[in-house]
Write a protein that holds these residues in place. Structure first.
Motif, mmCIF file in Angstrom:
data_model
loop_
_atom_site.group_PDB
_atom_site.id
_atom_site.type_symbol
_atom_site.label_atom_id
_atom_site.label_comp_id
_atom_site.label_asym_id
_atom_site.label_seq_id
_atom_site.Cartn_x
_atom_site.Cartn_y
_atom_site.Cartn_z
ATOM 1 N N LEU A 166 0.839 -1.187 0.000
ATOM 2 C CA LEU A 166 0.000 0.000 0.000
ATOM 3 C C LEU A 166 0.874 1.237 0.000
ATOM 4 N N SER A 167 0.709 2.069 -1.026
ATOM 5 C CA SER A 167 1.456 3.322 -1.128
ATOM 6 C C SER A 167 0.454 4.474 -1.225
ATOM 7 N N PRO A 168 -0.001 4.976 -0.077
ATOM 8 C CA PRO A 168 -1.091 5.964 -0.064
ATOM 9 C C PRO A 168 -0.672 7.309 -0.625
ATOM 10 N N LYS A 169 -1.640 7.998 -1.215
ATOM 11 C CA LYS A 169 -1.413 9.320 -1.793
ATOM 12 C C LYS A 169 -2.382 10.325 -1.176
ATOM 13 N N LYS A 170 -1.895 11.533 -0.950
ATOM 14 C CA LYS A 170 -2.705 12.563 -0.284
ATOM 15 C C LYS A 170 -3.934 12.934 -1.102
ATOM 16 N N MET A 171 -3.826 12.869 -2.430
ATOM 17 C CA MET A 171 -4.896 13.336 -3.295
ATOM 18 C C MET A 171 -6.140 12.450 -3.215
ATOM 19 N N LYS A 172 -5.938 11.173 -2.881
ATOM 20 C CA LYS A 172 -7.053 10.229 -2.826
ATOM 21 C C LYS A 172 -6.658 9.125 -1.855
ATOM 22 N N LEU A 173 -7.102 9.248 -0.625
ATOM 23 C CA LEU A 173 -6.640 8.360 0.433
ATOM 24 C C LEU A 173 -7.190 6.937 0.268
ATOM 25 N N PRO A 174 -6.507 5.958 0.861
ATOM 26 C CA PRO A 174 -6.956 4.569 0.742
ATOM 27 C C PRO A 174 -8.307 4.310 1.397
ATOM 28 N N VAL A 175 -8.965 3.269 0.900
ATOM 29 C CA VAL A 175 -10.164 2.749 1.565
ATOM 30 C C VAL A 175 -9.708 1.932 2.774
ATOM 31 N N GLN A 176 -10.587 1.762 3.742
ATOM 32 C CA GLN A 176 -10.199 1.101 4.988
ATOM 33 C C GLN A 176 -9.711 -0.325 4.758
ATOM 34 N N SER A 177 -10.334 -1.038 3.827
ATOM 35 C CA SER A 177 -9.943 -2.434 3.599
ATOM 36 C C SER A 177 -8.497 -2.552 3.131
ATOM 37 N N ALA A 178 -7.989 -1.518 2.451
ATOM 38 C CA ALA A 178 -6.580 -1.533 2.029
ATOM 39 C C ALA A 178 -5.654 -1.411 3.232
ATOM 40 N N TYR A 179 -5.996 -0.515 4.153
ATOM 41 C CA TYR A 179 -5.206 -0.406 5.389
ATOM 42 C C TYR A 179 -5.221 -1.734 6.154
ATOM 43 N N ASP A 180 -6.376 -2.378 6.159
ATOM 44 C CA ASP A 180 -6.561 -3.579 6.981
ATOM 45 C C ASP A 180 -5.704 -4.750 6.515
ATOM 46 N N ILE A 181 -5.481 -4.863 5.197
ATOM 47 C CA ILE A 181 -4.778 -6.051 4.684
ATOM 48 C C ILE A 181 -3.353 -5.764 4.226
ATOM 49 N N ALA A 182 -2.892 -4.525 4.317
ATOM 50 C CA ALA A 182 -1.561 -4.184 3.814
ATOM 51 C C ALA A 182 -0.472 -4.991 4.515
ATOM 52 N N ASN A 183 0.369 -5.646 3.728
ATOM 53 C CA ASN A 183 1.578 -6.278 4.267
ATOM 54 C C ASN A 183 2.692 -5.267 4.431
ATOM 55 N N GLU A 184 2.603 -4.222 3.616
ATOM 56 C CA GLU A 184 3.684 -3.235 3.525
ATOM 57 C C GLU A 184 3.061 -1.872 3.279
ATOM 58 N N LEU A 185 3.504 -0.877 4.046
ATOM 59 C CA LEU A 185 3.105 0.509 3.825
ATOM 60 C C LEU A 185 4.324 1.257 3.315
ATOM 61 N N LYS A 186 4.214 1.809 2.110
ATOM 62 C CA LYS A 186 5.350 2.513 1.496
ATOM 63 C C LYS A 186 4.930 3.951 1.213
ATOM 64 N N VAL A 187 5.513 4.882 1.951
ATOM 65 C CA VAL A 187 5.165 6.285 1.791
ATOM 66 C C VAL A 187 6.286 7.000 1.050
ATOM 67 N N ILE A 188 5.919 7.695 -0.021
ATOM 68 C CA ILE A 188 6.884 8.447 -0.819
ATOM 69 C C ILE A 188 7.112 9.808 -0.161
ATOM 70 N N VAL A 189 8.376 10.140 0.037
ATOM 71 C CA VAL A 189 8.726 11.394 0.714
ATOM 72 C C VAL A 189 9.223 12.399 -0.322
ATOM 73 N N TYR A 190 8.392 13.398 -0.560
ATOM 74 C CA TYR A 190 8.704 14.460 -1.520
ATOM 75 C C TYR A 190 9.115 15.742 -0.803
ATOM 76 N N ASN A 191 8.558 15.955 0.383
ATOM 77 C CA ASN A 191 8.909 17.131 1.183
ATOM 78 C C ASN A 191 8.794 16.784 2.665
ATOM 79 N N LYS A 192 9.142 17.721 3.532
ATOM 80 C CA LYS A 192 9.192 17.439 4.972
ATOM 81 C C LYS A 192 7.825 17.095 5.540
ATOM 82 N N HIS A 193 6.769 17.641 4.972
ATOM 83 C CA HIS A 193 5.428 17.350 5.490
ATOM 84 C C HIS A 193 5.062 15.881 5.320
ATOM 85 N N ASP A 194 5.721 15.211 4.399
ATOM 86 C CA ASP A 194 5.382 13.811 4.146
ATOM 87 C C ASP A 194 5.717 12.902 5.326
ATOM 88 N N PHE A 195 6.593 13.337 6.225
ATOM 89 C CA PHE A 195 6.847 12.540 7.428
ATOM 90 C C PHE A 195 5.600 12.515 8.317
#
Length: 210
Positions: free
Chosen positions: A126-155
């Motif tokens: 699961l690689s969530p994006k600010k423009m369109k957040l994941p549905v709950q079922s995606a959070y529930d089954i994710a084996n891996e959460l991968k967040v792309i860091v473009y700026n400091k706010h992304d932390f």
């Protein structure tokens, strides 16, 4: 009439708008360095401005291809398949994952999680994006959460996403490629101070492979 039949087949997952398929080395996340057959499905309206495959966004540019053909091609090369996009969950993934599994393959997905989860997955990245957040079922089954860091706010965004994700998911921070010189040192410091996170790099770009 033919166009209606094709659209119906796409809606059922019997055909999918195939952008490209290729055998390579997984470059990112938990399975970095392992061989896999990538199936890139066209179609995405999430709209990340830094997306490196914007040509995948318009599904109409990519020919509807029979799922059976895609599976037959994958079987020739690998035991592990990664379905990516675009946003693969734009389409019904039930049939293709069932057929890939019937063929004895492990099936992974890379997704923003913005749409209802379909398909049967051995690994759910699961690689969530600010423009369109994941549905709950995606959070529930994710084996891996991968967040792309473009700026400091992304932390901060990464922590918000981790709080929504199941406790077993492995957490990764990955510098956006065009910002890697600026963001990588910040990610290193962040992971050292917050060791629940790991660093993911786009190693395939360093290696000059697809």
């Amino acid at each position: 009439m033919l166009q209606k039949e094709v659209q119906l087949a796409v809606d059922k997952g019997e055909m999918l708008p195939l952008m490209e398929e290729f055998y390579t080395i997984q470059g990112e996340g938990f399975h970095t360095g392992t061989a896999a057959y990538f199936i890139r499905i066209g179609g995405c309206d999430v709209g990340c401005h830094w997306c490196d495959v914007k040509e995948s966004w318009n599904a109409d540019l990519h020919p509807p291809t029979a799922t059976d053909v895609i599976v037959a091609n994958a079987k020739k090369y690998a035991e592990t398949v990664v379905i990516t996009g675009g946003e693969p969950l734009t389409w019904d993934m039930s049939l293709i994952t069932a057929k890939l599994k019937q063929a004895g393959m492990k099936v992974h997905i890379e997704t923003s999680g913005a749409y209802s989860v379909t398909g049967n997955w051995d690994w759910f990245c699961l690689s969530p994006k600010k423009m369109k957040l994941p549905v709950q079922s995606a959070y529930d089954i994710a084996n891996e959460l991968k967040v792309i860091v473009y700026n400091k706010h992304d932390f901060q965004f990464a922590e918000e996403q981790a709080a929504k994700t199941n406790k077993n998911a492995i957490l990764f921070l990955q510098p956006e490629w065009s910002k890697k010189e600026e963001m990588t040192p910040l990610i290193i410091d962040y992971v050292m101070n917050n060791p629940k996170w790991r660093i993911s790099l786009q190693t395939h770009k360093y290696l000059n492979i697809p």
